[in-house]
Design a protein around this motif. Structure first.
Motif, PDB file in Angstrom:
ATOM      1  N   GLU A   1      60.265  33.403 118.501  1.00  0.00           N
ATOM      2  CA  GLU A   1      59.079  33.242 117.670  1.00  0.00           C
ATOM      3  C   GLU A   1      57.911  34.056 118.237  1.00  0.00           C
ATOM      4  O   GLU A   1      57.140  34.677 117.494  1.00  0.00           O
TER       5      GLU A   1
ATOM      6  N   ARG B   1      55.996  37.134 116.321  1.00  0.00           N
ATOM      7  CA  ARG B   1      54.589  37.009 115.947  1.00  0.00           C
ATOM      8  C   ARG B   1      53.670  37.959 116.708  1.00  0.00           C
ATOM      9  O   ARG B   1      52.614  38.338 116.208  1.00  0.00           O
TER      10      ARG B   1
ATOM     11  N   GLU C   1      47.722  28.164 118.397  1.00  0.00           N
ATOM     12  CA  GLU C   1      47.811  28.938 117.168  1.00  0.00           C
ATOM     13  C   GLU C   1      49.100  28.597 116.431  1.00  0.00           C
ATOM     14  O   GLU C   1      49.158  28.573 115.213  1.00  0.00           O
ATOM     15  N   VAL C   2      50.135  28.328 117.220  1.00  0.00           N
ATOM     16  CA  VAL C   2      51.420  27.899 116.662  1.00  0.00           C
ATOM     17  C   VAL C   2      52.077  26.954 117.665  1.00  0.00           C
ATOM     18  O   VAL C   2      51.935  27.129 118.882  1.00  0.00           O
TER      19      VAL C   2
ATOM     20  N   HIS D   1      52.282  15.340 115.970  1.00  0.00           N
ATOM     21  CA  HIS D   1      52.076  16.561 115.193  1.00  0.00           C
ATOM     22  C   HIS D   1      51.281  16.299 113.913  1.00  0.00           C
ATOM     23  O   HIS D   1      50.682  17.231 113.352  1.00  0.00           O
TER      24      HIS D   1
ATOM     25  N   CYS E   1      47.466  21.627 116.799  1.00  0.00           N
ATOM     26  CA  CYS E   1      48.819  22.203 116.747  1.00  0.00           C
ATOM     27  C   CYS E   1      48.896  23.569 116.091  1.00  0.00           C
ATOM     28  O   CYS E   1      49.845  24.318 116.328  1.00  0.00           O
ATOM     29  N   GLY E   2      47.934  23.912 115.227  1.00  0.00           N
ATOM     30  CA  GLY E   2      48.073  25.133 114.456  1.00  0.00           C
ATOM     31  C   GLY E   2      49.267  25.034 113.525  1.00  0.00           C
ATOM     32  O   GLY E   2      49.627  23.949 113.049  1.00  0.00           O
ATOM     33  N   GLU E   3      49.925  26.154 113.276  1.00  0.00           N
ATOM     34  CA  GLU E   3      51.132  26.126 112.454  1.00  0.00           C
ATOM     35  C   GLU E   3      52.274  25.496 113.258  1.00  0.00           C
ATOM     36  O   GLU E   3      52.443  25.787 114.447  1.00  0.00           O
TER      37      GLU E   3
ATOM     38  N   VAL F   1      56.262  25.031 113.790  1.00  0.00           N
ATOM     39  CA  VAL F   1      57.578  25.605 113.508  1.00  0.00           C
ATOM     40  C   VAL F   1      58.628  24.648 114.057  1.00  0.00           C
ATOM     41  O   VAL F   1      58.572  24.253 115.230  1.00  0.00           O
TER      42      VAL F   1
ATOM     43  N   ASN G   1      50.074  16.420 103.713  1.00  0.00           N
ATOM     44  CA  ASN G   1      49.603  17.434 102.765  1.00  0.00           C
ATOM     45  C   ASN G   1      48.212  17.141 102.219  1.00  0.00           C
ATOM     46  O   ASN G   1      47.832  17.632 101.168  1.00  0.00           O
TER      47      ASN G   1
END
Length: 514
Positions: free
Chosen positions: A40, A44, A172-173, A184, A193-195, A197, A440
């Protein structure tokens, strides 16, 4: 189902069961985890000139050593900074031995602008405040505005509660493994947490099933198979009837918002139950929604006997007055008596308590909880925001040792009701301990009347036969998704119509799955 959320203890057990089942061993899982992170990072940050890998003494640090080895082997300038040596003969020690880069003490950590940081210090298992050299490293990274990639969870964030333990990296991720953790999704950790994965490292669904997980991320996979699709021969009363109680002449808007939301979410018939002095105001604004005078318990009972609604909404716009709480208890008793006397199941089977009902019942919570435990009582859904939760459950709200997830679960068990603890990280919990965290949500929903719409969606789905927990989870997700898709400028009146494209997508997914 991939919606399960694993506590740090459950994640450790998943690792153990996977290793016991073979053929993977502990170092094998660690190599897969580190490999997923390294891949990852390379994807990135292909132009990264230097990457600093911060390693703790445990398994999170072991993942970091694997990452460092792979990055160095790919030609990336890599430094390793360790907060302590791994335990001898542990998987982390094996990973450190395989890494060609000699670690330097974290206390000496130094970086230049433009470099990348891999946070592999502590991950989700941290249980005490982060301080000392780790806190100093956070200050250095923050001052230089360096991009951070977190392994499992940003160090300093509790995987169990989402709390910030002293200090925490802002990633950032974040790359996590097998399943997400509550930290999370729960605030404030979610903001660090940022994005996120989710990487597959070989912990299969069969292993997760053995854990009997009871916490989930609220997404359609959790409840889609229960989502109602009208039958070919459906008529309006087969699609469920919702009754919504209105306030007085100057407080009718909240009930109408709930009523319209119940109709948009699929209820075949919706009736606003209005006091006599508000009939004219309501009649002026209602078209597809029916209207009935019901200012007394006797008039309400007449409606129940004549129409047999499947769900009721009680609270929006009624006023935070003790007599409103008294009426709620009388109504629950009336529903219980009707259910006991009915030869068939045609009785109000669900009741959503929101807004002023919650504050009004806070004066006599034990009476509410006792009423909810009667054998034929309607299924209750209670939807407090933080202030209302504190009024109805003051001891639970004030317990600093409990996470929002813990508090919602405890409240649901006490009240024998589905509890929707609203907020940017809304938690839904059932009396049996099952819980879901919504992910969401959008800031556009923080507008007057938004909660009234949510109550109507819940009632509309329950009236169509969805089980209380699944129906409530679906309503929370729908409400948030509609708000997210609408975006800036949203007001509560927009939400019922904003549900339409979201509902269409769900219907398509539901019918495709049949």
């Amino acid at each position: 189902m991939s919606n399960e959320l694993l506590s740090p203890a459950e994640m450790s057990e998943a690792d153990r069961l996977t290793i016991a089942a073979g053929p993977a061993d502990g170092i094998g899982l660690m190599r897969r985890a580190g490999g997923a992170v390294a891949a990852e990072v390379l994807k990135r940050y292909p132009s990264a000139k230097h990457i600093h890998v911060l390693c703790g003494p445990g398994n999170n640090g072991g993942d970091g050593y694997v990452v460092a080895r792979i990055l160095a082997g790919s030609g990336v300038g890599t430094s390793v900074w360790a907060s302590g040596a791994p335990r001898p003969k542990s998987d982390a020690a094996l990973a450190a031995a395989e890494c060609p880069i000699k670690p330097r003490p974290l206390s000496d950590f130094d970086a230049k602008p433009g470099s990348i940081v891999i946070d592999a210090l502590y991950g989700a298992g941290l249980s005490k405040p982060l301080s000392g050299d780790a806190a100093k490293a956070i200050d250095t990274v923050t001052a230089l505005s360096l991009p951070v990639v977190a392994v499992d969870l940003p160090s300093g964030v509790s995987g169990r509660s989402g709390d910030i333990l002293g200090r925490a990296f802002r990633a950032e991720v974040t790359i996590t493994f097998a399943r997400k953790k509550p930290g999370h999704l729960l605030l404030p950790g979610r903001g660090q947490c940022g994005e996120i994965v989710l990487a597959d490292i070989g912990i299969g669904d069969g292993i997760i099933a053995q854990l009997a997980v009871s916490t989930f991320e609220n997404a359609p996979g959790l409840w889609l198979q229960e989502f109602p699709v009208p039958a070919m021969d459906a008529h309006k009363y087969k699609r469920g009837h919702v009754g919504v109680f209105s306030g007085g002449p100057s407080a009718t808007g909240a009930a109408r918002l709930s009523a319209l939301a119940a109709a948009r979410s699929g209820a075949g018939a919706v009736t606003v139950l209005s006091p006599g002095n508000a009939m004219q105001v309501n009649a002026t604004h209602l078209t597809s929604i029916m209207l009935r005078e019901a200012g007394s318990l006797e008039e309400v009972q007449e409606f129940l006997t004549a129409r047999h609604p499947e769900a009721l909404v009680f609270g929006p716009g009624l006023g935070p007055k003790p007599k409103v709480g008294d009426f709620a208890l009388q109504l629950i008793k009336a529903l219980e008596e009707e259910a006991r006397d009915e030869a068939t199941a045609n009785h109000a089977s669900a009741m959503v308590l929101d807004a002023d009902a919650i504050t009004s019942l806070a004066h006599q919570p034990s009476a509410l909880f006792e009423a909810a435990r009667q054998p034929n009582a309607p299924a209750l859904v209670i939807t407090p925001h933080e202030g209302e939760f504190g009024r109805l459950f003051p001891d639970i709200a004030g317990d600093k040792t409990m996470s929002k997830l813990d508090k919602t679960r405890t409240a649901a068990a006490r009240a024998n009701a589905v509890i929707v603890y609203k907020g940017a990280d809304t938690v839904i919990a059932a009396p049996d301990g099952k819980a879901a965290i919504n992910s969401n949500g959008a800031p556009w929903l923080a507008t007057a009347g938004s909660g009234d719409v949510l109550s109507g969606i819940i009632a509309g789905l329950l009236a169509q036969g969805m089980p209380p927990f699944e129906g409530t989870c679906a309503a929370v997700w729908l409400h948030a998704e509609a708000g997210s898709r609408f975006g800036p400028g949203l007001i509560a009146e927009d939400l019922p119509l904003a549900l339409v494209p979201v509902l269409r997508d769900l219907f398509d997914a539901r019918t495709a799955a049949q």
